[in-house]
Design an enzyme around this catalytic site. Structure first.
Site, short mmCIF file in Angstrom:
data_model
loop_
_atom_site.label_atom_id
_atom_site.label_comp_id
_atom_site.label_asym_id
_atom_site.label_seq_id
_atom_site.Cartn_x
_atom_site.Cartn_y
_atom_site.Cartn_z
N GLU A 85 31.52 39.11 52.26
CA GLU A 85 32.51 39.99 52.88
C GLU A 85 33.02 41.04 51.91
OE1 GLU A 85 35.42 39.63 51.10
OE2 GLU A 85 34.40 37.93 50.16
N GLY A 121 33.72 38.11 45.70
CA GLY A 121 33.30 38.07 47.10
C GLY A 121 31.95 38.72 47.27
N GLU A 122 31.72 39.33 48.43
CA GLU A 122 30.45 39.98 48.81
C GLU A 122 29.33 38.96 49.08
OE1 GLU A 122 29.19 42.81 45.82
OE2 GLU A 122 31.06 43.94 45.88
N GLY A 123 29.56 37.70 48.72
CA GLY A 123 28.51 36.69 48.76
C GLY A 123 27.94 36.40 47.37
#
Lengths: 318, 318
Positions: free
Chosen positions: B143, B285-287
């Site tokens: 995300e 985040g972002e994965g």
């Protein structure tokens, strides 16, 4: 390491499209790698795994759950590509060199005499030195040798003191009376060589083994060539610790790859001031823990060298 | 999961050329993966990263160190390949799908009303469900959304209770008065929606955001298709925890990839009973944390499915 590359890499980290510090250990790892490679925007090229195999006189004292012939059988397995280290090397794109060190001539039982003569010790260290590819961009030193957690525990105790029981672990899976016997073997070795415990290299010659000496030689060669090293588990770290004990700072080009489940590893890493990248409960050796950490290093360096800066991407800063 | 595949994979682990248990967490991870894939000797094929981006009404309350326009700027960066998640996806061979969710329409400020209407919430969950590639062999849900650690902290507190301060962390780097304001914002949201805190999906609708709803939808779709999931950091875990709170066991197809440096993550993982594979201090985040864990999973599965057995290699057992 190259101070200019470290300064440039540190400055670059601050410009990448992420909040400052938000890549955590990946950031310091990439800067460390850049410093040793002398390149502020490096790639991890040609990672090498050198796996050293040897046999131990103390294996005759039932210190392992496996018979000594497993060492030569596992060398054949490495060469055929069937071991864990082969699969991990393939996963992360590393080359493997397997170096079998006089498997038909185990070291002497260290409870009776020095494990290696001076000539044998020098030859083993030289084998390690020679095994390092001068073009490698990263080195993992791995090992296989039935009985070698016993030798590594003796080396650790010889270097750092404490009781044999503090350093002896379950190895391949010994327990109960066999574990007590393993501790007694290390105690006997320490008593036998008490006069030599102040000299780290002499500790390695008397209580170690050919694969431990070779790993020390390989890690030293990597330093000479400014090749960063990821340390594996208990046995690799014991071999490396000899260098640090002999000359503080000798392992500045090394990071700890993985905290092994082998009993004494956490204490050994603490003694050499290294925080492991991973802690996944492995206790296999071969270089497996370090190669998993190579996977992390590749990601860290890819982010460092390949991400866009705030300016390049047109992203607003904090 | 497939009980037969689990039994066969467990039996296979015992035959591989290594001491029993010596690959630690890699062994249980490979067996878990085999069970969900219904294949005792699987490969990790077509790993997918779905990155969901959204904007938050609470971002106007100065809960982040960055302005809200960074969300759309970072989506462009993902699409151009310049973000950390792009470099990690390339390193570990995963595909990325970026899903921008109505960026020009932030959610409502949850201190004033529900973040999403029922229609908006359903649409966001459906976007997540639809983003999952039915052919993927692994899913990471990532995300981006300025203000979304505030939403995630509110969701965590709404699901599990405790004080707002227990769940609010520094996010992109807020401190001092800004951190106090972030805590006060979460407290106000919890007070505003106190009547709904017993219903996990309603907690997500009222206090979450579109990317959190989409991640929940994607993780649910993965379960439906028996695609194993690696959870990322605090925000992803908060979204996933909604499913577990709604139905215990809903996350059995998920493992925790990485322990974030974001304050409340360790407590959140404990509430859903997951032990993270990695702990490298990321808080981006972002994965990113989950994709680093994908690197470990690939090694685990490569060992499991590719190593020789004792019989194949002619190696003596213990």
């Amino acid at each position: 390491p190259d101070a200019g590359a470290i300064a440039d890499a540190t400055a670059r980290q601050a410009q990448l499209t992420k909040p400052a510090g938000s890549l955590g250990r990946l950031e310091t790892l990439a800067i460390w790698y850049a410093g040793w490679r002398g390149d502020a925007r490096p790639q991890v090229t040609r990672p090498q795994i050198a796996v050293f195999a040897a046999n131990h006189g103390v294996a005759a004292r039932s210190v392992s759950a496996y018979p000594a012939e497993v060492t030569v059988q596992m060398v054949a397995n490495f060469q055929a590509g069937g071991a864990a280290i082969n699969r991990l090397a393939e996963t992360y794109g590393a080359r493997i060199d397997v170096v079998a060190l006089d498997l038909d001539r185990p070291t002497a039982d260290f409870t009776e005499s020095a494990a290696m003569t001076e000539a044998e010790f020098a030859a083993a260290m030289a084998s390690g030195w020679a095994a390092v590819d001068p073009q490698a961009g990263l080195l993992v030193a791995g090992e296989m040798g039935i009985g070698n957690t016993t030798a590594a525990a003796a080396v650790a105790a010889g270097l750092f003191g404490g009781q044999a029981a503090d350093w002896v672990g379950r190895g391949t899976g010994v327990a109960g009376p066999a574990l007590a016997g393993k501790i007694a073997t290390v105690e006997a070795g320490l008593a036998r060589h008490r006069d030599a415990l102040g000299d780290p290299l002499e500790v390695l010659r008397r209580l170690g083994g050919r694969e431990l000496a070779a790993m020390a030689g390989a890690i030293l060669a990597a330093r000479h060539r400014r090749i960063p090293v990821l340390l594996d588990g208990f046995i690799c770290t014991a071999a490396a610790a000899v260098l640090e004990a002999a000359r503080p700072g000798a392992l500045d080009h090394a990071e700890a790859g993985h905290l092994s489940a082998e009993g004494g590893h956490a204490a050994l890493l603490e003694r050499i001031g290294k925080t492991p990248l991973l802690s996944l409960g492995l206790r296999l050796g071969e270089g497996t823990g370090a190669v998993l950490a190579l996977g992390v290093l590749q990601g860290a360096v890819a982010c460092h060298s390949g991400m866009a800066t705030f300016a390049e991407a047109g992203v607003s800063g904090a």
